[in-house]
Scaffold this active site. Structure first.
Site, short mmCIF file in Angstrom:
data_model
loop_
_atom_site.label_atom_id
_atom_site.label_comp_id
_atom_site.label_asym_id
_atom_site.label_seq_id
_atom_site.Cartn_x
_atom_site.Cartn_y
_atom_site.Cartn_z
N LYS A 35 -12.14 -58.20 -56.66
CA LYS A 35 -13.51 -57.69 -56.82
C LYS A 35 -13.86 -57.64 -58.31
O LYS A 35 -12.97 -57.76 -59.16
CB LYS A 35 -13.61 -56.30 -56.19
CG LYS A 35 -12.71 -55.25 -56.84
CD LYS A 35 -12.62 -53.98 -55.99
CE LYS A 35 -11.71 -52.96 -56.63
NZ LYS A 35 -11.35 -51.87 -55.71
N TYR A 255 -18.12 -46.52 -90.22
CA TYR A 255 -19.08 -45.49 -89.83
C TYR A 255 -18.42 -44.13 -89.73
O TYR A 255 -17.33 -43.99 -89.18
CB TYR A 255 -19.69 -45.83 -88.47
CG TYR A 255 -20.64 -47.00 -88.50
CD1 TYR A 255 -21.84 -46.91 -89.20
CD2 TYR A 255 -20.34 -48.18 -87.83
CE1 TYR A 255 -22.72 -47.99 -89.23
CE2 TYR A 255 -21.22 -49.25 -87.85
CZ TYR A 255 -22.41 -49.15 -88.56
OH TYR A 255 -23.27 -50.21 -88.58
C1 PLP Z 1 -9.93 -51.83 -55.53
C2 PLP Z 1 -9.24 -51.52 -54.26
C3 PLP Z 1 -7.85 -51.76 -54.11
C4 PLP Z 1 -6.97 -52.21 -55.26
O1 PLP Z 1 -6.63 -51.08 -56.01
P1 PLP Z 1 -5.63 -51.20 -57.27
O2 PLP Z 1 -5.44 -49.81 -57.72
O3 PLP Z 1 -6.34 -52.02 -58.29
O4 PLP Z 1 -4.41 -51.86 -56.76
C5 PLP Z 1 -7.29 -51.56 -52.88
N1 PLP Z 1 -8.03 -51.11 -51.84
C6 PLP Z 1 -9.35 -50.84 -51.95
C7 PLP Z 1 -10.09 -50.33 -50.77
C8 PLP Z 1 -9.98 -51.02 -53.15
O5 PLP Z 1 -11.29 -50.74 -53.27
#
Ligand code: PLP
Length: 358
Positions: A35, A255
């Site tokens: 994702k 800064y």
């Molecule tokens: C993003 C996500 C994962 C992966 O999680 P990680 O901590 O990156 O391994 C697994 N399950 C769901 C439902 C997610 O949204």
């Protein structure tokens, strides 16, 4: 000469990390979670590298899944937030997207839909995260409704951990116990483990693991033991020195004059700033590697530049190589120095950074 901020993405490390995740749960299939554009690494490129080896991919939504399909990715894809509008269901069935169903309005949409093919459904149970999902005692009624829908093919029962990275907490075991009670008597496939669950909770592996961050080489476990992680960093965020100065004791940098030199200090200016995605909150002392040697950030990060201590590198000069994170400096270290997590660092690298795949 072009600006030198680049992200080198090591696709073979991504594949190796996937194989490592599978080796930890050898009887499970894996949803490779890509994702948010593969956690900022480039979902299409990574999906292509894994190819047929991936059991399936997971993304957040239809738009992300369509990008993969339109690029020729043929593996099953699961939409982790399911559909946001009922119209998406026909398309999901057509494109072989499995959909998460986490709320009753989605059950109704699915009952009313008339897709041309069947589709897979992942029913999400809320076992303590309290974000998405049905309460455990709602499951049996939801399940009987979904089982009665003719266009539903396979059903997987899933849940998500809130604290799997905290190995000293019993929260994950409590979530697992609630899950087991909810699904007792069912023979359907189950899926609960994210990366932390895969690494730290073998009892959570079940039928489908869902590795995300570990595929990118970053361990989600807050306090890893002394054993070095077998995970390989995938993204190497790099740039170059664009100026080098000798500053007298008492002079301040950048800064807000956050850093003042205690002694005469050789300072390097790096073409990398928060507009590239480097965290502006990184503190003095955040590790940075120059010419393969670790040194430290000094002074506030600005939009296009940051400054590093070159006291131990009297020969460092303009054009020299700098690594912000990768194999010499882990993204977890930079994250810890800037009050965030590697997930956020990776997903915030901006389009000004050129991506190179190797
Ligand atoms: C993003 C996500 C994962 C992966 O999680 P990680 O901590 O990156 O391994 C697994 N399950 C769901 C439902 C997610 O949204």
């Amino acid at each position: 000469m072009t600006r030198s901020a680049i992200a080198v993405v090591d696709t073979s490390a991504f594949v190796a990390n996937y194989r490592y995740a599978k080796s930890l749960a050898p009887r499970a299939r894996a949803l490779a979670v890509i994702k948010a554009n593969g956690y900022g690494h480039g979902a299409v490129r990574l999906a292509r590298c894994l190819g047929d080896e991936a059991d399936a991919f997971a993304v957040a939504c239809t738009e992300e899944a369509m990008e993969l399909r339109e690029s020729g990715i043929r593996q099953p894809i699961v939409l982790l937030e399911g559909v946001f509008e009922p119209q998406e269901i026909d398309n999901a069935a057509l494109c072989a997207f499995g959909i998460v169903i986490h709320a009753l309005h989605q059950v109704e949409w699915l009952e009313r839909a008339k897709p041309s093919q069947q589709l897979n459904v992942w029913i999400k149970i809320d076992t303590g995260m309290h974000r998405l999902g049905f309460a455990p005692d709602e499951l049996s009624s939801v399940l009987s409704r979904i089982k009665a829908i003719p266009h539903v093919a396979d059903i997987v029962l899933m849940s998500h951990f809130a604290r799997a990275d905290e190995t000293a907490s019993d929260a994950t075991e409590r979530q697992l116990a609630l899950f087991d009670r909810a699904v007792a008597g069912q023979t359907l496939a189950c899926s609960v483990a994210n990366s932390a669950g895969i690494i730290a909770w073998p009892g959570a592996h079940r039928d489908w693991i869902r590795p995300g961050i570990m595929l990118y080489g970053s361990s989600p476990i807050a306090d890893p033991s002394d054993t070095p992680s077998p995970l390989l960093p995938v993204m190497h965020l790099e740039s170059r020195l664009i100026a080098v100065h000798q500053l007298a004791a008492g002079e301040s940098i950048g800064y807000g004059a956050r850093y003042t030199c205690e002694r005469e200090t050789r300072v390097g200016v790096v073409a990398m700033g928060y507009a590239d995605g480097y965290p502006r909150h990184a503190v003095d002392g955040t590790p940075v590697a120059v010419n393969g040697q670790r040194t430290r950030l000094i002074g506030r990060v600005s939009m296009d530049m940051l400054t590093v201590d070159l006291s131990d590198q009297p020969h460092a000069q303009v054009g020299d190589h700098v690594q912000l994170w990768g194999d010499l400096v882990s993204a977890n270290e930079v994250a810890a120095c800037s009050q965030t997590i590697s997930y956020e660092l990776f997903t915030k690298v901006t389009r000004r950074v050129h991506f190179r795949y190797r």
